[in-house]
Design a protein around this motif. Structure first.
Motif, PDB file in Angstrom:
ATOM      1  N   UNK A   1      51.992 -30.105 -79.944  1.00 57.69           N
ATOM      2  CA  UNK A   1      50.988 -30.383 -80.971  1.00 57.69           C
ATOM      3  C   UNK A   1      50.464 -29.076 -81.556  1.00 57.69           C
ATOM      4  N   UNK A   2      50.172 -28.115 -80.695  1.00 59.78           N
ATOM      5  CA  UNK A   2      49.730 -26.810 -81.187  1.00 59.78           C
ATOM      6  C   UNK A   2      50.836 -26.131 -81.979  1.00 59.78           C
ATOM      7  N   UNK A   3      52.078 -26.273 -81.530  1.00 58.16           N
ATOM      8  CA  UNK A   3      53.221 -25.659 -82.209  1.00 58.16           C
ATOM      9  C   UNK A   3      53.434 -26.246 -83.602  1.00 58.16           C
ATOM     10  N   UNK A   4      53.387 -27.567 -83.713  1.00 58.40           N
ATOM     11  CA  UNK A   4      53.741 -28.226 -84.965  1.00 58.40           C
ATOM     12  C   UNK A   4      52.582 -28.289 -85.959  1.00 58.40           C
ATOM     13  N   UNK A   5      51.348 -28.373 -85.475  1.00 59.72           N
ATOM     14  CA  UNK A   5      50.194 -28.544 -86.366  1.00 59.72           C
ATOM     15  C   UNK A   5      49.428 -27.253 -86.627  1.00 59.72           C
ATOM     16  N   UNK A   6      49.687 -26.218 -85.839  1.00 58.01           N
ATOM     17  CA  UNK A   6      48.993 -24.962 -86.053  1.00 58.01           C
ATOM     18  C   UNK A   6      47.541 -24.965 -85.630  1.00 58.01           C
ATOM     19  N   UNK A   7      47.120 -25.981 -84.920  1.00 59.27           N
ATOM     20  CA  UNK A   7      45.770 -26.062 -84.369  1.00 59.27           C
ATOM     21  C   UNK A   7      45.747 -27.160 -83.316  1.00 59.27           C
ATOM     22  N   UNK A   8      44.775 -27.079 -82.421  1.00 61.58           N
ATOM     23  CA  UNK A   8      44.638 -28.110 -81.399  1.00 61.58           C
ATOM     24  C   UNK A   8      43.179 -28.205 -80.991  1.00 61.58           C
ATOM     25  N   UNK A   9      42.611 -29.400 -81.114  1.00 61.48           N
ATOM     26  CA  UNK A   9      41.246 -29.653 -80.662  1.00 61.48           C
ATOM     27  C   UNK A   9      41.291 -30.401 -79.336  1.00 61.48           C
ATOM     28  N   UNK A  10      40.434 -30.007 -78.422  1.00 65.05           N
ATOM     29  CA  UNK A  10      40.376 -30.685 -77.126  1.00 65.05           C
ATOM     30  C   UNK A  10      38.952 -30.620 -76.594  1.00 65.05           C
ATOM     31  N   UNK A  11      38.655 -31.505 -75.661  1.00 60.97           N
ATOM     32  CA  UNK A  11      37.317 -31.576 -75.093  1.00 60.97           C
ATOM     33  C   UNK A  11      37.305 -30.981 -73.689  1.00 60.97           C
TER      34      UNK A  11
END
Length: 311
Positions: A146-156
């Motif tokens: 997800x970080x690789x393909x979207x260029x960002x990752x949100x998590x809690x």
């Protein structure tokens, strides 16, 4: 899964025979296989590609050993451990910068075995032509992709009780996410043809597998015979719940691997016992401290011994 991986993929169930896999692509986007399967003509094994994730678990039941790594709390804890320093968290440590700093830039492929949520894989891509992360946790691999393909990752991350805080990580430009791929697999039976990687890494992993020596032998097999580097690090937290004591590479007063794990691993890498060939030359050794965060008032601090080797 990026198409270029097809050139080096083999059937892990057929090892030590190296049987190339035949792709059947259902959905493709650019150079990515989004849906399909990979087939072994010798044993008949079929390895699925779903939502871009290729899975190479050759034996039924492998995932059951690490079920806890599929849970949201563990994914969150590892995301914080891997990326919190990029977010300016004062509680974060520099472990992944320190590990990455031990690797020199090099042409060719890099492999991060037991990549978890991918920090070192991205760091290795910045120093190589292409980096692959492999882990047997689908949750970890899905998160890293997800970080690789979207260029960002949100998590809690947990604060206290049921209170949560949302964090968002962005990969620095130097990481080159277009030169990264993540797959699901067993690091004791790697789905790669021999002698293809000019850099291989195993961080905090060898005490988390049933057959530690087999893991080292697999890393040795896929690494180039010459002009290769190996980054190994582990706290050697041996547990009979994961690894039978007879397979430990240290932590016992008797047997072929009596004594300390760091000493025995270094001896194995340099060719003693004939388990790893060709042998490696140890460049440097030391320790890295790294953290896992459970909530805002609970951290686990771990000292991981490392060996940087070349040949």
């Amino acid at each position: 899964m990026k198409l270029q991986l097809l050139d080096i993929l083999i059937c892990p169930a057929c090892l030590p025979h190296e049987i190339r896999l035949s792709p059947r692509i259902t959905t493709q986007q650019g150079n990515d296989i989004l849906c399909g399967s990979l087939h072994c003509r010798q044993c008949g094994a079929v390895y699925p590609v779903e939502d871009g994730i290729a899975a190479f678990i050759p034996h039924v039941g492998v995932e059951s050993v690490h079920n806890r790594y599929e849970t949201t709390p563990l994914v969150s804890a590892y995301l914080w451990s891997h990326y919190a320093d990029l977010l300016g968290d004062p509680e974060a440590g520099p472990a992944y910068r320190e590990w990455s700093g031990l690797l020199r830039e090099h042409p060719g492929l890099a492999l991060d075995a037991g990549c978890a949520v991918g920090r070192l894989t991205f760091e290795m891509a910045a120093k190589s032509d292409f980096a692959i992360g492999i882990d047997n946790s689908r949750a970890f691999i899905q998160t890293a992709r997800t970080l690789m393909t979207h260029g960002r990752l949100s998590f809690q991350v947990p604060q206290e009780g049921v209170l949560q805080k949302t964090l968002t990580v962005y990969p620095p430009p130097a990481w080159k996410p277009q030169q990264v791929e993540f797959i699901v697999g067993d690091i004791q039976s790697l789905p790669f043809a021999s002698r293809h990687f000019s850099a291989v890494a195993s961080l905090n992993l060898i005490d988390k597998v049933p057959r530690p020596l087999k893991h080292l032998q697999e890393m040795n097999r896929v690494a180039r015979a010459h002009r290769a580097q190996f980054l190994f690090s582990d706290p050697f937290s041996w547990s009979e719940e994961i690894t039978s004591r007879k397979h430990w590479l240290g932590g016992t007063p008797e047997g072929p691997f009596r004594g300390r794990g760091m000493d025995n691993t270094g001896s194995l890498l340099t060719g003693h016992g004939g388990h790893l060939s060709p042998a490696w030359r140890i460049d440097t050794t030391g320790y890295v401290w790294w953290k896992i965060r459970t909530h805002s008032n609970h951290f686990e601090l771990i000292r991981s011994g490392y060996i940087k080797a070349e040949r």
